[in-house]
Design a protein around this motif. Sequence first.
Motif, PDB file in Angstrom:
ATOM      1  N   THR A   6      -1.165  61.584  50.540  1.00 56.97           N
ATOM      2  CA  THR A   6       0.151  61.936  50.233  1.00 56.97           C
ATOM      3  C   THR A   6      -0.002  63.013  49.269  1.00 56.97           C
ATOM      4  O   THR A   6       1.038  63.602  48.991  1.00 56.97           O
ATOM      5  CB  THR A   6       0.891  60.871  49.563  1.00 56.97           C
ATOM      6  N   HIS A   7      -1.318  63.543  48.977  1.00 59.86           N
ATOM      7  CA  HIS A   7      -1.194  64.561  47.916  1.00 59.86           C
ATOM      8  C   HIS A   7      -0.639  66.028  48.803  1.00 59.86           C
ATOM      9  O   HIS A   7      -0.882  66.067  50.052  1.00 59.86           O
ATOM     10  CB  HIS A   7      -2.748  64.882  47.682  1.00 59.86           C
ATOM     11  N   GLU A  53       5.578  64.158  39.791  1.00 59.47           N
ATOM     12  CA  GLU A  53       4.518  64.134  40.886  1.00 59.47           C
ATOM     13  C   GLU A  53       4.533  62.961  41.720  1.00 59.47           C
ATOM     14  O   GLU A  53       4.329  63.076  42.802  1.00 59.47           O
ATOM     15  CB  GLU A  53       2.993  64.081  40.164  1.00 59.47           C
ATOM     16  N   MET A 100      -1.274  56.508  49.548  1.00 60.37           N
ATOM     17  CA  MET A 100      -1.504  57.137  48.103  1.00 60.37           C
ATOM     18  C   MET A 100      -3.085  56.968  47.814  1.00 60.37           C
ATOM     19  O   MET A 100      -3.879  57.697  47.353  1.00 60.37           O
ATOM     20  CB  MET A 100      -0.763  56.885  46.959  1.00 60.37           C
ATOM     21  N   GLN A 133       5.644  63.937  50.540  1.00 62.89           N
ATOM     22  CA  GLN A 133       4.634  64.052  51.499  1.00 62.89           C
ATOM     23  C   GLN A 133       4.326  62.952  52.479  1.00 62.89           C
ATOM     24  O   GLN A 133       4.167  63.219  53.587  1.00 62.89           O
ATOM     25  CB  GLN A 133       3.438  64.409  50.746  1.00 62.89           C
ATOM     26  N   TYR A 134       4.613  61.707  51.953  1.00 61.70           N
ATOM     27  CA  TYR A 134       4.492  60.550  52.634  1.00 61.70           C
ATOM     28  C   TYR A 134       5.571  60.280  53.859  1.00 61.70           C
ATOM     29  O   TYR A 134       5.433  60.074  54.950  1.00 61.70           O
ATOM     30  CB  TYR A 134       4.460  59.318  51.861  1.00 61.70           C
ATOM     31  N   HIS A 137       4.650  63.139  45.860  1.00 67.54           N
ATOM     32  CA  HIS A 137       3.828  62.331  47.117  1.00 67.54           C
ATOM     33  C   HIS A 137       4.771  61.510  47.996  1.00 67.54           C
ATOM     34  O   HIS A 137       4.333  61.326  49.073  1.00 67.54           O
ATOM     35  CB  HIS A 137       3.198  61.131  45.984  1.00 67.54           C
ATOM     36  N   TRP A 138       5.752  61.064  47.435  1.00 57.66           N
ATOM     37  CA  TRP A 138       6.671  60.221  48.515  1.00 57.66           C
ATOM     38  C   TRP A 138       7.315  61.155  49.233  1.00 57.66           C
ATOM     39  O   TRP A 138       7.263  60.774  50.482  1.00 57.66           O
ATOM     40  CB  TRP A 138       7.831  59.747  47.610  1.00 57.66           C
ATOM     41  N   ILE A 152      -3.268  60.047  43.265  1.00 59.29           N
ATOM     42  CA  ILE A 152      -2.252  60.424  41.967  1.00 59.29           C
ATOM     43  C   ILE A 152      -3.191  59.732  40.661  1.00 59.29           C
ATOM     44  O   ILE A 152      -3.291  58.714  40.832  1.00 59.29           O
ATOM     45  CB  ILE A 152      -1.025  59.971  42.071  1.00 59.29           C
TER      46      ILE A 152
END
Length: 609
Positions: free
Chosen positions: A516-517, A487, A511, A494-495, A491-492, A387
């Motif tokens: 986490t993208h 954004e 990240m 995805q994680y 990422h959160w 990110i």
Amino acid sequence: MSKVNLSIIQQQIVTFDRGAILVKAGAGSGKTRVLTERIKRLCDLTKRKILAITFTNKAAEEMKARIGDLPDITTRLFVGTFHGFCQQVLESHGQLIGFPEIPHIFEDETDRLKLVELAIQQTPSYLYIYKQQDTKQQRQLCYNALNFISEVKRRLSTEESLQKDNADRDLILLYSSYQDILTSQNAIDFDDLILLTYNLFTTNPKIAALYRRTYEYICVDEAQDLNYAQYQLLRALTMGEHSNIMMVGDPNQSIFAFNGSSSEYMTKMFIEDYQPLTIELKENYRSAKRVLLAAQKIIPDSCDIANAVIEGMFEMHKLADEESEATWITEKIEKLVSLGNHDDIEGGITYEKIAVLARNKYVFNHLTKSLNAKGLPFYYKITPGAIKFESKLMNIFDMAFRVKLNPHDTLHWFRLIDLLGNQGAKNLSELFNTTTEKQYKEILSTIIGLSADGSNLKASLRTLSQVIENIIEDENEKGMILNDIKELLEHWYQYAKKANKKSLQQFKNSMALGKTHPLAQPNGITLSTVHTMKGQEYDIVFLMGMDDETFPDYRAIKNGGTELEQEKNNAYVAFTRSKRFLFVTWPEKRLMPWGDYKSRKISRFLETL
């Protein structure tokens, strides 16, 4: 056995049982298909785990998507990069080499260059050299020093071995200072992940043995890009006992030479150490003949057409204007999807196998309206990677976030207090109390209030978004901040959906490694600029807006030279993103920003087609 169509030689690779195997795979030869089909078969063959290593998060996500929903896949298979695997190992066993929890990771080159500068200040002999240079020379000196430090770690060297090798004494001292600074800040850098895991395996043979028993099979994708540290890590993991290793790669496509990689680890060292069965894949199943023939007219002698197996399709269409172009593409997509199947496209035609490319994002304006009107699903492809915040406010958030997770991180702490102008503050709470700017106080308040397990991160960021909407007046700045927050939340998400036990520290390190993208492909047709699509292919590609001054861009035409040549390369890249069907379109008229229509002619790159 998989239902996917495989050639006889591909089947030989997929059904290979125990032992080492080396697959030399030419471009488009079905390398990823063979690798994933073999992994699927191995999952049926063993109850133990499989380790699948590749070099980018994008490649790992593609592999996961191809493997699909096998039972217990997340517990029985690791698919990821070397750095991702090493992070996992260190999180579990790092205490054996002095890390009770995985430290903060300095992944950004700018941060590491700053650490080099700090190390220079603490290395008098090097500082003397540094002070004799002008600003440009000093920066180059820092880059050279950072490259030296990275090379030391990639060679798995120690200070003692450097001295025996008669390395530059000043650089050795600088390396030592750099490592001391990392230790003082409870941090490691990107290269340390592999070095530390290697040290863990070699100094604790029982841990290496545990991982040998855990992972019965190891598969390495893009093996031509192995460097010394990565190869030695594999050897330390196998310890001469484990030989169920598959390496797949193309010796002609090594792209990370700057990172110390060499195809010789695959083509020579692996053969010497493991005596693998060696098989070559030469046929090109990825790129259709007609697409390659068209691409070759843009850049002659650029494609190997002799081994292409699939015939494919290539068409060019001139439309009256942008609206007509968008309508034609939309209707063509509808017809293709309704067709359902085609001999050249494995598994049927779906929206997810279709991409529309353009030189610039604005070219899609009429197309998005047309797709929406027909109710066709689509999404914009974003650039993969860690990110990067666009707004100043969220860059302050990022620095404060790093300091909260790692109070020893003086690098980002001093940057933070410089930006906020509070030199006397000793910690985030004091910084909050002495800060008068409302927007900064909101950022600091949000950071201070975050729970270590991240349980209130979503709610806190949503509240911050609401506050930002009320206190930031500039619409452009507000938009950037809200997009940055959105954004970060993505990422959160995805994680969180992958993590078993969540923590902000683990989230930050994930990240840092680019894990986490949101790389998994969303549903629908892909809309992408050519630059964003580099390195990926789709069965069906539409390349729109191929009128002169749009592609090539009018600025490149004006400047000529290297810029125009780069535009030609980009056009070639756009053509070769298509695996089977390629449709190229352009409008005879284009509406200019000031409201007038302007006649257009076909791109100069396509005049010979």
